[in-house]
Design an enzyme around this catalytic site. Sequence first.
Site: not given
Ligand code: CO
Length: 154
Positions: A46, A51, A90-91, A132-133, A136
């Site tokens: 995701g 981000q 997480c990226l 999670h997203e 963000h």
């Molecule tokens: Co993340």
Amino acid sequence: MALREIIKFGDDILRKKCREVTNFDEKLAQLLDDMAETLKNADGVGLAAPQVGILRRVVVIDVHDGKGVLELVNPVILRTEGVQTGNEGCLSAPGEWCEVERPMNVVVKAFDRHGKEIEVKGSELLARAVCHEVDHLDGILFIDRVKQDIAKRS
Ligand code: CO
């Protein structure tokens, strides 16, 4: 389509609250396309717009269930049910994995890229990714929800 740079933990942008999308235009389509490409390139599950430095309520998710990339614009979690505990990354934090508790099932309402309202039900990894997203978009990071730091590989 173009790859966008993924902002890493420590940058204040990731702590900002994102604004809703109001224009379902070509610029939004471009953002969604770029985010999907960036997600695929990073081999992630995701990615949220902050981000890539865009403070708008936009996320893309791909849990590799054969249904392709799920695009959620202005997502709102309507219902959650149950609990799952598992490793999450997480990226924006390469190599960091922590145990995070999330709902087992979620129902999320959102808009697609054309402004049409959609409702998506997800469980397990999809439920985890949606939570999670959406976090963000409110400046919340998975490390804020960590139960226990079980592995650090950075
Ligand atoms: Co993340």
